[in-house]
Design a protein around this motif. Structure first.
Motif, mmCIF file in Angstrom:
data_model
loop_
_atom_site.group_PDB
_atom_site.id
_atom_site.type_symbol
_atom_site.label_atom_id
_atom_site.label_comp_id
_atom_site.label_asym_id
_atom_site.label_seq_id
_atom_site.Cartn_x
_atom_site.Cartn_y
_atom_site.Cartn_z
ATOM 1 N N PHE A 113 0.851 -1.183 0.000
ATOM 2 C CA PHE A 113 0.000 0.000 0.000
ATOM 3 C C PHE A 113 0.885 1.231 0.000
ATOM 4 C CE2 PHE A 113 0.511 -1.457 4.391
ATOM 5 C CZ PHE A 113 1.054 -0.347 4.995
ATOM 6 N N VAL A 114 0.267 2.370 -0.277
ATOM 7 C CA VAL A 114 1.008 3.635 -0.304
ATOM 8 C C VAL A 114 0.191 4.686 0.448
ATOM 9 C CG1 VAL A 114 1.926 5.486 -1.750
ATOM 10 C CG2 VAL A 114 2.120 3.097 -2.507
ATOM 11 N N LEU A 115 0.841 5.384 1.360
ATOM 12 C CA LEU A 115 0.255 6.532 2.047
ATOM 13 C C LEU A 115 0.610 7.783 1.250
ATOM 14 C CD1 LEU A 115 -1.224 7.196 4.826
ATOM 15 C CD2 LEU A 115 1.023 7.981 5.585
ATOM 16 N N PHE A 116 -0.397 8.580 0.932
ATOM 17 C CA PHE A 116 -0.126 9.743 0.087
ATOM 18 C C PHE A 116 -1.008 10.915 0.503
ATOM 19 C CE2 PHE A 116 -3.737 7.749 -1.873
ATOM 20 C CZ PHE A 116 -4.439 8.744 -2.521
ATOM 21 N N GLY A 117 -0.604 12.104 0.119
ATOM 22 C CA GLY A 117 -1.314 13.331 0.423
ATOM 23 C C GLY A 117 -0.610 14.484 -0.287
ATOM 24 N N THR A 118 -0.678 15.666 0.295
ATOM 25 C CA THR A 118 -1.509 15.977 1.462
ATOM 26 C C THR A 118 -2.726 16.733 0.962
ATOM 27 O OG1 THR A 118 -0.281 18.040 1.855
ATOM 28 C CG2 THR A 118 0.465 16.076 3.024
ATOM 29 N N PHE A 119 -3.832 16.619 1.731
ATOM 30 C CA PHE A 119 -5.102 17.192 1.318
ATOM 31 C C PHE A 119 -5.673 18.046 2.447
ATOM 32 C CE2 PHE A 119 -4.676 12.965 -0.668
ATOM 33 C CZ PHE A 119 -4.641 13.348 -2.006
ATOM 34 N N ALA A 120 -6.107 19.230 2.111
ATOM 35 C CA ALA A 120 -6.764 20.075 3.114
ATOM 36 C C ALA A 120 -8.063 19.443 3.589
ATOM 37 C CB ALA A 120 -7.028 21.462 2.525
ATOM 38 N N ASP A 121 -8.740 18.716 2.678
ATOM 39 C CA ASP A 121 -9.990 18.037 3.011
ATOM 40 C C ASP A 121 -9.934 16.633 2.428
ATOM 41 O OD1 ASP A 121 -12.543 17.170 3.540
ATOM 42 O OD2 ASP A 121 -13.567 18.723 2.370
ATOM 43 N N ARG A 122 -9.270 15.747 3.151
ATOM 44 C CA ARG A 122 -9.092 14.400 2.614
ATOM 45 C C ARG A 122 -10.414 13.659 2.475
ATOM 46 N NH1 ARG A 122 -6.359 10.473 7.270
ATOM 47 N NH2 ARG A 122 -7.918 10.775 8.905
ATOM 48 N N ARG A 123 -11.385 13.992 3.314
ATOM 49 C CA ARG A 123 -12.678 13.318 3.237
ATOM 50 C C ARG A 123 -13.338 13.557 1.883
ATOM 51 N NH1 ARG A 123 -15.400 9.102 5.605
ATOM 52 N NH2 ARG A 123 -17.607 9.290 5.094
ATOM 53 N N SER A 124 -13.240 14.769 1.370
ATOM 54 C CA SER A 124 -13.868 15.059 0.076
ATOM 55 C C SER A 124 -13.160 14.323 -1.050
ATOM 56 C CB SER A 124 -13.882 16.569 -0.178
ATOM 57 O OG SER A 124 -12.572 17.063 -0.371
ATOM 58 N N VAL A 125 -11.840 14.152 -0.947
ATOM 59 C CA VAL A 125 -11.110 13.392 -1.958
ATOM 60 C C VAL A 125 -11.518 11.923 -1.886
ATOM 61 C CG1 VAL A 125 -8.826 12.692 -2.785
ATOM 62 C CG2 VAL A 125 -9.192 15.023 -1.916
ATOM 63 N N TRP A 126 -11.564 11.382 -0.669
ATOM 64 C CA TRP A 126 -11.996 9.985 -0.486
ATOM 65 C C TRP A 126 -13.386 9.773 -1.070
ATOM 66 C CZ3 TRP A 126 -16.162 7.847 2.146
ATOM 67 C CH2 TRP A 126 -16.121 6.480 2.367
ATOM 68 N N GLN A 127 -14.300 10.693 -0.789
ATOM 69 C CA GLN A 127 -15.668 10.568 -1.294
ATOM 70 C C GLN A 127 -15.702 10.702 -2.811
ATOM 71 O OE1 GLN A 127 -18.587 9.911 0.670
ATOM 72 N NE2 GLN A 127 -19.228 9.424 -1.435
ATOM 73 N N GLY A 128 -14.891 11.596 -3.359
ATOM 74 C CA GLY A 128 -14.844 11.759 -4.801
ATOM 75 C C GLY A 128 -14.389 10.495 -5.511
ATOM 76 N N LEU A 129 -13.406 9.832 -4.941
ATOM 77 C CA LEU A 129 -12.958 8.560 -5.499
ATOM 78 C C LEU A 129 -14.053 7.509 -5.392
ATOM 79 C CD1 LEU A 129 -9.308 8.396 -4.081
ATOM 80 C CD2 LEU A 129 -9.980 8.915 -6.411
ATOM 81 N N LEU A 130 -14.714 7.458 -4.239
ATOM 82 C CA LEU A 130 -15.787 6.490 -4.048
ATOM 83 C C LEU A 130 -16.920 6.724 -5.049
ATOM 84 C CD1 LEU A 130 -16.994 4.158 -2.426
ATOM 85 C CD2 LEU A 130 -17.896 5.844 -0.807
ATOM 86 N N ASP A 131 -17.246 7.984 -5.281
ATOM 87 C CA ASP A 131 -18.296 8.313 -6.256
ATOM 88 C C ASP A 131 -17.936 7.805 -7.646
ATOM 89 O OD1 ASP A 131 -19.688 9.579 -4.238
ATOM 90 O OD2 ASP A 131 -19.027 11.596 -4.805
ATOM 91 N N ARG A 132 -16.647 7.597 -7.900
ATOM 92 C CA ARG A 132 -16.189 7.101 -9.195
ATOM 93 C C ARG A 132 -15.864 5.612 -9.141
ATOM 94 N NH1 ARG A 132 -15.469 12.232 -8.437
ATOM 95 N NH2 ARG A 132 -15.486 13.724 -10.198
ATOM 96 N N GLY A 133 -16.321 4.939 -8.087
ATOM 97 C CA GLY A 133 -16.188 3.481 -7.997
ATOM 98 C C GLY A 133 -14.884 2.974 -7.452
ATOM 99 N N VAL A 134 -14.095 3.850 -6.802
ATOM 100 C CA VAL A 134 -12.795 3.449 -6.257
ATOM 101 C C VAL A 134 -12.816 3.677 -4.747
ATOM 102 C CG1 VAL A 134 -10.307 3.865 -6.269
ATOM 103 C CG2 VAL A 134 -11.623 4.034 -8.406
ATOM 104 N N LEU A 135 -12.669 2.603 -3.990
ATOM 105 C CA LEU A 135 -12.679 2.687 -2.530
ATOM 106 C C LEU A 135 -11.262 2.563 -1.998
ATOM 107 C CD1 LEU A 135 -14.235 2.780 0.176
ATOM 108 C CD2 LEU A 135 -14.446 0.278 0.033
ATOM 109 N N ILE A 136 -10.750 3.625 -1.352
ATOM 110 C CA ILE A 136 -9.460 3.567 -0.664
ATOM 111 C C ILE A 136 -9.718 3.807 0.818
ATOM 112 C CG2 ILE A 136 -8.222 4.245 -2.746
ATOM 113 C CD1 ILE A 136 -7.771 7.000 -1.474
#
Length: 368
Positions: A313-336
């Motif tokens: 696995f890889v830890l990566f960033g950095t994001f001011a709002d990581r939750r929105s990035v996570w949700q954006g990926l999920l909305d596109r069918g990718v769960l991290i």
């Protein structure tokens, strides 16, 4: 009616990452490749054989499995002196760790680790009524041996848990750091006893070339234990098989606290079938390493911080709002996974197709 739940458990939720039905699952560090057909056939044959004896309890001490695990670990790590008496196994390395805390923790004792690290460690402590003490890692997620030793001498923990490669950062401990900690913990436990130093090598098979295993230090340190799992490198997460290597006296202490016949005949058979095909399964590991290194390079090329990883696995960033990035990926069918230090996310390494889906989704969400 009110149930007499332990007060420290009131309001708590069970541990677990989200299990969602999406096309690309890259959140729980699974091996993305199914076991090869030759392994599947061996498992089926082994289970069929074991099924004939299911009216009887399984081998309580499973010495054959322990001997084969010792043989695999000696070959994989280059360690010497391993045999069945120096290996323990259970239903996943989670249960192995719980056995360690049952045997060496308990009321009035403390377990210790260095954060960010695996989020189950404090739960092992909680479940065994062991105190929990956590020390921050360095900004680069390393462990400063001088600072760690000073804190161990101050706290005098019964158990220290160190993941290497660490989850969620992917960073491995230098062998010299492990050696220094092992030497320093010979008398830092309760009442002048040793501190049990557990190095959790769940992802060890994915480490980069030249990164030695702590298993090589076992002959010098009877209070050192090295935990492994078959979930990752063996593509066996569903089989639930973890194990630990240590001195015979430490292994014998774990035998005292285990439940009777805790490792079923089917589990033992499935584990031995995989060990007989370890060379086939290790070919998948090489492919995952290659994909991991390519992921780190791609993230850095696009301006992200990507931590050097010795895991899958890889830890990566950095994001001011990581939750929105996570949700954006999920909305596109990718769960991290949204875990670890603030502003970071963690992606498990999948197949080339899955990683392409991750890259496309991340590009869309962030514009990188």
């Amino acid at each position: 009616m009110t149930l007499p739940l332990r007060p420290d458990l009131v309001g708590l939720e069970p541990y677990g990452a989200p299990q969602l039905d999406v096309p690309t699952l890259l959140n729980v560090n699974e091996n993305p490749y199914q076991p090869p057909e030759v392994v599947v056939e061996a498992v089926v044959a082994a289970v069929r054989e074991a099924a004939h004896g299911l009216n009887r309890y399984p081998d309580r001490d499973f010495l054959d499995l322990r001997a084969e695990l010792a043989g695999y670990l000696a070959t994989e790590s280059g360690a010497v002196g391993l045999d069945a008496s120096r290996v323990w196994a259970a239903n996943g390395s989670n249960e192995v760790m719980l056995h360690v805390l049952q045997a060496f923790g308990g009321p009035g004792r403390v377990a210790m680790s260095f954060a960010p690290t695996y989020s189950m460690y404090p739960e092992y402590a909680r479940d065994t009524l062991t105190g929990w003490h956590v020390v921050p890692r360095e900004p680069d997620f390393s462990v400063d041996p001088d600072a760690a030793i000073a804190e161990i001498r101050r706290v005098r923990p019964a158990v220290v848990l160190l993941a290497s490669p660490n989850n969620p950062t992917g960073t491995a401990l230098p062998i010299e750091t492990t050696r220094r900690l092992a030497e320093a913990t010979r008398d830092t436990g309760p009442d002048g006893a040793a501190t049990v130093l557990v190095v959790d090598e769940a992802y060890a098979e994915f480490r980069r070339e030249g990164t030695p295993s702590a298993v090589t230090l076992l002959p010098e340190h009877p209070h050192l234990a090295v935990a492994r799992t078959m979930s990752k490198a063996f593509a066996y997460a569903g089989a639930r098989i973890g194990y630990l290597a240590a001195a015979p006296e430490l292994v014998d202490a774990l035998r005292v606290v285990r439940l009777p016949y805790h490792l079923s005949a089917v589990t033992q058979a499935v584990a031995r079938a995989a060990l007989a095909h370890a060379d086939v399964l290790q070919k998948q590991v090489a492919a995952i390493r290659t994909e991991r290194d390519a992921c780190v390079a791609w993230l850095r090329e696009r301006g992200f911080v990507a931590v050097d990883s010795d895991a899958n696995f890889v830890l990566f960033g950095t994001f001011a709002d990581r939750r929105s990035v996570w949700q954006g990926l999920l909305d596109r069918g990718v769960l991290i996974r949204e875990t670890g230090p603030e502003q970071y996310l963690r992606v498990s390494i999948g197949t080339p197709e899955e990683m392409a889906a991750f890259r496309d989704a991340l590009t869309e969400v962030t514009g990188a």
